[in-house]
Design a protein around this motif. Structure first.
Motif, PDB file in Angstrom:
ATOM      1  N   VAL A   1       0.846  -1.201   0.000  1.00 38.68           N
ATOM      2  CA  VAL A   1       0.000   0.000   0.000  1.00 38.68           C
ATOM      3  C   VAL A   1       0.881   1.250   0.000  1.00 38.68           C
ATOM      4  N   VAL A   2       1.931   1.221   0.829  1.00 37.43           N
ATOM      5  CA  VAL A   2       2.841   2.372   0.896  1.00 37.43           C
ATOM      6  C   VAL A   2       3.526   2.583  -0.457  1.00 37.43           C
TER       7      VAL A   2
ATOM      8  N   ASN B   1       1.153   3.870  -3.418  1.00 36.99           N
ATOM      9  CA  ASN B   1       0.724   5.259  -3.289  1.00 36.99           C
ATOM     10  C   ASN B   1       1.896   6.226  -3.328  1.00 36.99           C
ATOM     11  N   ALA B   2       3.053   5.790  -2.806  1.00 36.97           N
ATOM     12  CA  ALA B   2       4.235   6.647  -2.884  1.00 36.97           C
ATOM     13  C   ALA B   2       4.652   6.826  -4.346  1.00 36.97           C
TER      14      ALA B   2
ATOM     15  N   PHE C   1       2.633   6.703  -6.867  1.00 38.12           N
ATOM     16  CA  PHE C   1       1.629   7.594  -7.445  1.00 38.12           C
ATOM     17  C   PHE C   1       1.973   9.048  -7.125  1.00 38.12           C
ATOM     18  N   GLN C   2       2.381   9.276  -5.878  1.00 39.12           N
ATOM     19  CA  GLN C   2       2.747  10.623  -5.445  1.00 39.12           C
ATOM     20  C   GLN C   2       3.931  11.153  -6.264  1.00 39.12           C
TER      21      GLN C   2
ATOM     22  N   TYR D   1      -0.198   1.815 -10.084  1.00 37.17           N
ATOM     23  CA  TYR D   1      -1.106   0.825  -9.489  1.00 37.17           C
ATOM     24  C   TYR D   1      -1.152  -0.486 -10.280  1.00 37.17           C
TER      25      TYR D   1
ATOM     26  N   PRO E   1      -0.516  -4.769  -8.001  1.00 38.18           N
ATOM     27  CA  PRO E   1      -1.367  -5.864  -7.520  1.00 38.18           C
ATOM     28  C   PRO E   1      -1.734  -6.880  -8.597  1.00 38.18           C
TER      29      PRO E   1
END
Lengths: 339, 297
Positions: free
Chosen positions: B102-103, B106-107, B109-110, B216, B219
């Motif tokens: 998850v980290v 999203n990191a 993506f950031q 993303y 997964p």
């Protein structure tokens, strides 16, 4: 060694009696929620009830049956889908919302004999693959129109205020029923079996615990509960887009709530759900950083505080607000142990 | 046409085997199912992409630079997260690596945004050999397949023939006993994690060369890798190749039936193989014993 006769078993203590009374009063107040809270808060509380259900169900699976699932969104999505299907088929909409989880629960029974043969990581990702497959199959249904989705049109026969209040009451009642189910399950004879399985599956089996039957009970309960949370979420959003409901993000939330609150404790996931609710309300607008924070918290709690906030509190102060376990009181009153 | 679909499926299976290599290796050696596997593959793709763009070099050269970086990241992953979670029970690695995924997602993506990216490999992306007028074999697809076979074979040789490989296998059997005969089990596991993540870096590079990816994508890649591992028989490296091929062929045939058939057929084969495994194992005690013997590679 203290002779057996000098030990008495207690399930209730003063703290748990006070807590149960306070909880009873809280439920009474919550029942009048729609009259007390404003419109926004009533909707938010409905969401909180869904979170409590999700956390309690994931905790029952992972914390007690030792089953880490990354695919509980399968049941969440199927619960919402079943409600849409039933309502489309002519069932009264609120009846559909309550029936849907029960149907998903029944369907999860045959799945359980398959899924429960998987171990550890195989079960975790196997359930995820199941969720992906369910997502794809639901997309094939003409009613859903692929990712475009559909909505629970029948809800519009109620005015906005009536709908909000009904959603709230259904969510509250379903949450209380499911949390009570976990509570009585843990207090019962099966509860002792469940906790034995949590501590050591092999040892539990060796003293005659029916491991498979007990795990199946929890698997079906968790499937039903997650489906109920999906149906509740559908009632507040009214739209059904498969991508939203079958997202692995729901499992990420469940893991966060359970790990932060306290894996393998009864009260922990409820505390975790309230914490998540507050964190989401305050930081939800931060977008990506908020999600990074959730992941990091799950990672850190799993490594450094595996029993979560509630686990730390009970270990430190020996409190047990709800009478789930057994406490032994020795005659010399200096030693105390609990299970 | 069917022959072509199956052939393309086999080649696609080479990619899945390559992707699953690190997951299979880590599970075989450390009994860890790394839920951040797909996210680390995507992270590697971004690392290779960043190096290639910063120094204006070919992606293959950038991969050579990225390999030691990712191996070091694997080492770090082992000593900071996996080692600690292995100590607190068999479920904790699942929880911690899920949190890590998850980290990472999203990191990324950031840092890199929602845009899709891919590695520029010029003509190689489209070049192909015509076997017959109807059947063409993509050069990149064949290269991926060859790399997968070489990597799986290389790992097998490494585990059976080299001192470090033997140390890793000994630690995998029983860390305490391994310590008794002078093996530093912590180092052996850390080396295994470094190797596993280095193979993930290779897989991530091929992911970025053969298709577009975004933060993303991880997964989905984890699920494909896991399906290849399970179809082929958990813990067996050559089984992973067979599993990857079975998955690729099923997906390609499924895509001929319906647009969603690609993914549905892949998942369906996964469940059919699992069910068959239980059915066979439940019937005949001899097959059960054989299956058990095969499981820990």
């Amino acid at each position: 060694m203290t002779p057996a006769a000098a030990v008495t078993v207690h399930r209730w203590n003063r703290a748990s009696i006070v807590t149960m009374t306070a909880l009873g009063l809280l439920v009474l107040v919550l029942a009048f929620g729609p009259a007390i809270f404003g419109a926004t808060l009533t909707d938010r509380m409905t969401t909180l009830f869904a979170y409590v259900i999700l956390a309690a169900m994931w905790n029952a699976l992972a914390g007690y049956a030792g089953l880490v699932s990354v695919g509980q969104q399968a049941f969440f999505g199927l619960g919402a889908y079943a409600a849409v299907k039933l309502s489309h088929g002519g069932v009264e909409v609120y009846l559909a919302l309550v029936l849907a989880p029960l149907i998903v629960g029944v369907l999860s029974l045959p799945l359980s004999s398959f899924a429960l043969r998987l171990r550890g990581g195989e079960f975790a990702i196997g359930m995820w693959v199941f969720a992906e497959l369910m997502h794809l199959l639901v997309n094939l249904d003409g009613l859903v129109q692929g990712e475009t989705g559909t909505s629970l049109i029948a809800l519009s026969s109620f005015g906005p205020d009536a709908r909000r209040a009904f959603n709230y009451w259904v969510a509250l009642a379903v949450m209380l029923a499911l949390v009570a189910a976990v509570f009585f399950l843990l207090r019962s004879r099966t509860g002792a079996a469940i906790q034995a399985i949590r501590d050591s599956e092999e040892a539990a089996a060796s003293i005659g615990v029916r491991v498979m039957a007990t795990k199946r009970l929890i698997f079906v309960l968790a499937a039903t509960g997650c489906a109920a949370a999906g149906a509740i979420t559908l009632s507040t959003l009214t739209t059904f887009q498969p991508k939203t409901y079958f997202s692995v993000q729901w499992t990420a939330y469940m893991i966060f709530m359970t790990l932060v609150g306290g894996l393998g404790t009864f009260e922990g996931p409820i505390v975790g759900a309230v914490i998540f609710f507050i964190v989401e309300t305050v930081f939800g607008a931060q977008g990506v950083w908020y999600l990074i924070g959730l992941g990091a918290a799950a990672l850190l709690f799993s490594l450094f505080l595996p029993r979560g906030i509630w686990g730390v509190l009970t270990d430190r102060f020996g409190i047990a607000l709800l009478p789930v376990g057994y406490r032994l009181r020795f005659a010399d009153a200096t030693k105390r142990t609990e299970s | 046409m069917w022959f072509d679909q199956i052939l393309q499926g086999v080649l696609l299976g080479g990619y899945y085997a390559l992707l699953a290599c690190g997951l299979s290796f880590m599970f075989g050696v450390m009994r860890i199912v790394n839920l951040a596997h797909g996210s680390i593959a995507v992270l590697s793709a971004f690392v290779v992409l960043s190096i290639a763009e910063a120094f204006h070099i070919s992606p293959f050269l950038a991969l050579v630079v990225a390999l030691p970086i990712m191996a070091a990241a694997g080492w770090l992953l082992q000593v900071t997260i996996l080692e600690r979670s292995l100590r607190s029970g068999s479920l904790t690695p699942l929880l911690s690596t899920f949190g890590l995924a998850v980290v990472l997602d999203n990191a990324m993506f950031q840092k890199f945004g929602a845009n899709t990216h891919s590695l520029d490999i010029g003509d190689l992306a489209f070049a192909s050999w015509n076997v017959t007028p109807d059947i063409a074999i993509g050069q990149l697809a064949l290269l991926t397949f060859v790399v997968a076979v070489a990597l799986l074979g290389g790992l097998q040789l490494f585990l059976s023939r080299t001192p470090l490989g033997r140390a890793i296998r000994a630690t995998s059997e029983d860390p305490d006993t391994a310590e008794l005969v002078g093996i530093d089990s912590r180092r052996a596991y850390a080396a295994a994690a470094a190797i596993a993540i280095a193979t993930v870096a290779i897989a991530g590079t091929f992911l970025a060369m053969r298709a577009t990816f975004d933060p993303y994508t991880g997964p989905t890649q984890l699920i494909f890798a896991f399906e290849a591992v399970v179809i082929g028989g958990t813990g067996s490296l050559w089984g992973t190749l067979i599993g990857g091929i079975a998955l690729g062929v099923a997906q390609n045939i499924g895509s001929q039936i319906s647009p969603q058939g690609f993914l549905i057929a892949g998942h369906a084969v996964f469940f059919v193989v699992l069910a068959a495994r239980f059915f066979i194992a439940g019937r005949d005690p001899r097959t059960l014993i054989r299956a058990l013997r095969r499981a820990p590679a």
